[in-house]
Scaffold this motif. Structure first.
Motif, PDB file in Angstrom:
ATOM      1  N   SER A  25     -83.671  62.874 -12.225  1.00 51.91           N
ATOM      2  CA  SER A  25     -84.331  62.528 -13.482  1.00 51.91           C
ATOM      3  C   SER A  25     -84.498  63.826 -14.280  1.00 51.91           C
ATOM      4  O   SER A  25     -84.972  64.823 -13.745  1.00 51.91           O
ATOM      5  N   VAL A  26     -84.040  63.820 -15.528  1.00 50.77           N
ATOM      6  CA  VAL A  26     -84.131  65.029 -16.360  1.00 50.77           C
ATOM      7  C   VAL A  26     -84.931  64.688 -17.608  1.00 50.77           C
ATOM      8  O   VAL A  26     -84.573  63.793 -18.358  1.00 50.77           O
ATOM      9  N   GLN A  27     -86.041  65.396 -17.800  1.00 51.87           N
ATOM     10  CA  GLN A  27     -86.865  65.196 -18.997  1.00 51.87           C
ATOM     11  C   GLN A  27     -86.808  66.457 -19.839  1.00 51.87           C
ATOM     12  O   GLN A  27     -87.017  67.555 -19.330  1.00 51.87           O
ATOM     13  N   VAL A  60     -86.543  68.825 -14.111  1.00 55.37           N
ATOM     14  CA  VAL A  60     -85.574  68.109 -13.277  1.00 55.37           C
ATOM     15  C   VAL A  60     -86.287  67.623 -12.026  1.00 55.37           C
ATOM     16  O   VAL A  60     -86.950  68.419 -11.351  1.00 55.37           O
TER      17      VAL A  60
END
Lengths: 547, 547
Positions: free
Chosen positions: A485-487, A470
């Motif tokens: 932004s979440v990867q 995150v």
């Protein structure tokens, strides 16, 4: 050589004691502060599913690397990877002379060449002797599943140690000489203080069996499968077995094609050092498929189901030059190394799906072990008569059983000394007197990583529950500029959606002036949501970027 | 019941054919558009290292779920997890009646209760019969390694099928009756069209051996270890074995403590349905440690080295109420399920380190298999005399060998029909006429995920080379606002530093107006750097955030 009253004779295993693999035995002589050392073997272990992404494991050699000026030499007993595999990786930290018999020396030199290392390997003839400082060394040829397995007799002013290396007793080894019982008895007559001895097969009653019997059985088997292509897979380093297969094939009017790189390499090494020289020439891999089925034997790598190996490619029909069809035969002239059962099973299923007949050591005598079973161990103790039995080359349960077994044979003393145990053998009673640093080092890609660093363990965690990263962007006042932004990787789509929402919500409601605390709060919120919506907790990292 | 000329009798396995685990056999009768179905068994497979983070695997039941109105019932042959384990997960998609004998019904009901599912399980007495539409069903009690294993004879207007389920022939099964040979011969006399039959032990010559022999051997063994604590580990569902251990213990003047949850649960289920009722009471787990060593037998879970199981905790000295000390004995009255070798080995090493003696089926007769070996298979074919042999309950290599073996016994026809094969049995010659959707569904946490989705595979990639997530923040003009945020897991520190630099450099030099292309360029640059500095390529994700 006179003995100083402060001289001690010690044994220190840094690998292979408490595991099957990466053998490394140290023997030390002299007073503690000026002790001289020799090393016997410098092997690797192959990785497994518990350390994903690691192909090679090596012993931690800190202890001896720090004393490398006192390391007089490395004796390599034989050319299996668990005895020489770490040489190209670790010799640069030691830079001392190496000693081996011709076949082993040939293979070590090939490894050093490939790694572009300029190091000298002194060739010792079979049953040869040489001195290294206070250590007087004699090699005694035994039998194993590779040419030139040597026991190392180490004479010192405080007594003699026999390091058996890997061995068995084979009255008909087919390649190499029969076990040198006379030399062992002579050593026993002279008096042996301690023997460090192979524990691999201590749970197996009887004897390992003879290559001579395999030869008879394989010859019959190959003759009986007329008109069909035959593939035989075996450990490439088992040169006697390669000869067995070749002779059985020629006897049945077949030619042998070598299929797989390590098969070709090992045959070349054998021939360069005087083995397998009486056989008709092998067929090129490229020409294998052109042999009429009734005249073909493929001698293949891949007995352990290794990905990309010759047999693995043949099994799925992806080998260009060595096809197998319905009715053809594959003989597994090998055992399954524990841990490889599923890989081998999958390959056998693929072969079965093509209608190929599978022959294994479960149904025919097509393999014998290279390690001593209980009756062979009893013979060895009867010949050598050591005062102290030191089980090596085994997991703890093998070593404990070996100790019990040696005591039952009336060996006066038996000591289990796991990796890192400094075992004083003389003067006085044998006892573990100290602990040396020891452990495992992973070759992680091309970076050596200490097992204790937990890198492989961290990746195992990823494999259970994936990763979520995150990134929260905040302005100078600490307010989120946009949704985080979440990867993610390895997390179900439905769960990912829930995690995004949880991260967004947590970022909005966190007090972002203390970034560290905020990151931890968001991390926990995301993990909590994963537990609720998925029942699992991924690895979550949170980064807060102030712009 | 009259036969319509368009009626067909078909067999469709959705699990267990091509694997050992998750058995699910469908039998269909009627014309294609109005076919009625019954299901025999609805099992799971346990996860392994190839699908990390997945504990349970189930068959993909789409085919029958879409036709659930035509599914007349599910017959559960016995209570092993690979035959009933998927009931609580999948029954809600089917909602049809279930049928089982009392012991099996008891355990299914416990599962349904735990999952809070309200479903009816109709209890069928041993050797009972009932009708489901065109299917006339008769249960025939066989022998296995759990109480009440049933073969299912399915009579239809187009012929009779015998679904053997899991079985062996045991002249002295100790719990339950001897295999009902008479019923099988009678069925054979009547005429059997096809038999779907257990392939597990088709490579094993001879017979599986009798529980009666294990009883004699274990009694002797336990008597011989006087004065020492004894722990026995066995599969909890092997109720005959639990009785064997209990009787051997009492015979030697010892009490038996049940250690481990599933051991207590299975004993309770057995006693509730009339088994193990003649034994003296078991000792509570809490009181196990209070038994004097010479009077103690711990009957433990953990034969497969399962993490957290009773024996696993005992082995590392972390079991509060059941201690073992040097000199004590552990008997593995079980086999090692393929794939569990390393876990079991590690547990045995921990026990050996405590000085505990380990007894296994390698050195003593302490276990027999519950599946038929070749001589038993030959008996079964001799009794039932099916026209068509259909191997099930095996990997492909087992099924292929079973086919060969059946043909060698003069069974007129043998057909290998892997999961998803629609095999028409009548009218006309038996043939695979269609392919039904089939496959595996992972219980990933609590989310079912189709194997084809590749989620577990994605996590396996993470386990090899870790993860790097790059977040690049750009302004409205497409210029990076700051260095990218880089989050990594499972990558060596030195490599991480290089990756940060590579990400930063790539972000600065990329044309950021095309975000997708820029992200791909940065991703490639980071992977390239990983290859150079590490020799491995992690999973890399790049996110570009415009603020």
């Amino acid at each position: 050589m006179s003995v100083n009253p402060r001289d001690e004779l010690v044994f220190l295993p840094l690998g292979g004691s408490g595991e099957i693999g990466m053998n490394l035995n140290l023997y030390g002589f002299g007073p503690p502060e000026r002790r001289k050392w020799i090393m016997v073997d410098l092997g690797i272990t192959f990785g497994d599913e518990m350390i994903p992404g690691v192909d090679i494991v090596m012993p931690d050699i800190r202890f001896i690397a720090e004393r490398r000026k006192d390391l007089l030499g490395i004796v390599l007993t034989h050319a299996h990877e668990d005895h020489i595999g770490a040489v190209p990786h670790l010799w640069p930290l030691l830079r001392c002379p190496m000693y081996a018999t011709p076949f082993t020396a040939h293979l070590i030199r090939a490894k050093l060449d490939e790694a572009d290392i300029n190091a000298k390997v002194t060739e010792i003839p079979l049953n040869g002797s040489f001195d290294l400082g206070p250590f007087s060394i004699e090699l005694i040829t035994l039998t194993h599943s590779i040419p030139e397995p040597n026991a190392v007799a180490i004479r010192t002013p405080l007594g003699t140690i026999l390091n058996t290396g890997d061995w068995k007793i084979d009255p008909a080894p087919m390649v190499g000489e029969v076990t040198d019982e006379a030399a062992l008895r002579r050593l026993g007559d002279e008096g042996v203080l301690a023997m460090t001895c192979d524990s691999t097969n201590v749970f197996v009653p009887g004897r390992a069996g003879s290559e001579g019997e395999v030869r008879g059985s394989l010859a019959k088997l190959i003759k009986s499968r007329q008109g069909r292509r035959i593939a035989v897979t075996a450990f490439a380093s088992n040169v006697a077995r390669l000869e067995t297969v070749a002779l059985a094939a020629y006897d049945a009017g077949r030619s042998v094609a070598l299929v797989g790189r390590s098969m070709r390499r090992m045959v070349a090494a054998a021939q360069a050092t005087g083995y397998l020289t009486e056989l008709p020439p092998f067929v090129n891999e490229e020409q294998a498929g052109m042999l009429p089925p009734e005249n073909a034997v493929y001698l293949c790598t891949g007995s352990q189901g290794e990905q990309g190996s010759a047999l693995a490619r043949i099994a799925v029909g992806e080998h260009r030059s060595a096809p197998l069809e319905s009715g053809d035969v594959v003989i597994f002239s090998s055992r399954v190394i524990p841990g490889n059962e599923k890989k081998v099973g999958a390959m056998q299923n693929a072969l079965a799906a093509r209608g190929v007949e599978i022959v294994t050591d479960q149904d025919h005598l097509v393999h014998v072990s290279g390690h001593p079973c209980r009756d062979e161990l009893a013979d060895m103790y009867r010949w050598v008569r050591p005062k102290v039995a030191i089980p090596v080359h085994g997991e703890l349960r093998h070593m404990m059983e070996h100790k019990r077994f040696a005591l039952s044979l009336q060996v006066p003393e038996a000591i289990v000394a796991p990796n890192g145990s400094m075992l004083k053998l003389a003067p006085g009673p044998a006892a573990i007197i100290d602990e040396a640093p020891s452990g495992r080092v992973h070759m992680d890609g091309k970076v050596p990583v200490a097992e204790g660093d937990g890198l492989a363990r961290a990746r195992r965690s990823l494999s259970y529950a994936g990763f979520a990263g995150v990134t929260v962007i905040i302005d100078k006042k600490g307010r989120p500029v946009t949704s985080p932004s979440v990867q993610t990787e390895g997390i179900p789509e439905t769960v990912v959606a829930a995690l995004r929402e949880a991260a967004d919500h947590a970022a909005r409601s966190a007090r972002l002036d203390d970034e560290e605390e905020a990151a931890e709060r968001i991390r926990r919120a995301v993990r909590r949501e994963a537990q609720v919506s998925w029942g699992k907790r991924p690895v979550v990292r949170v980064d807060i970027v102030r712009i």
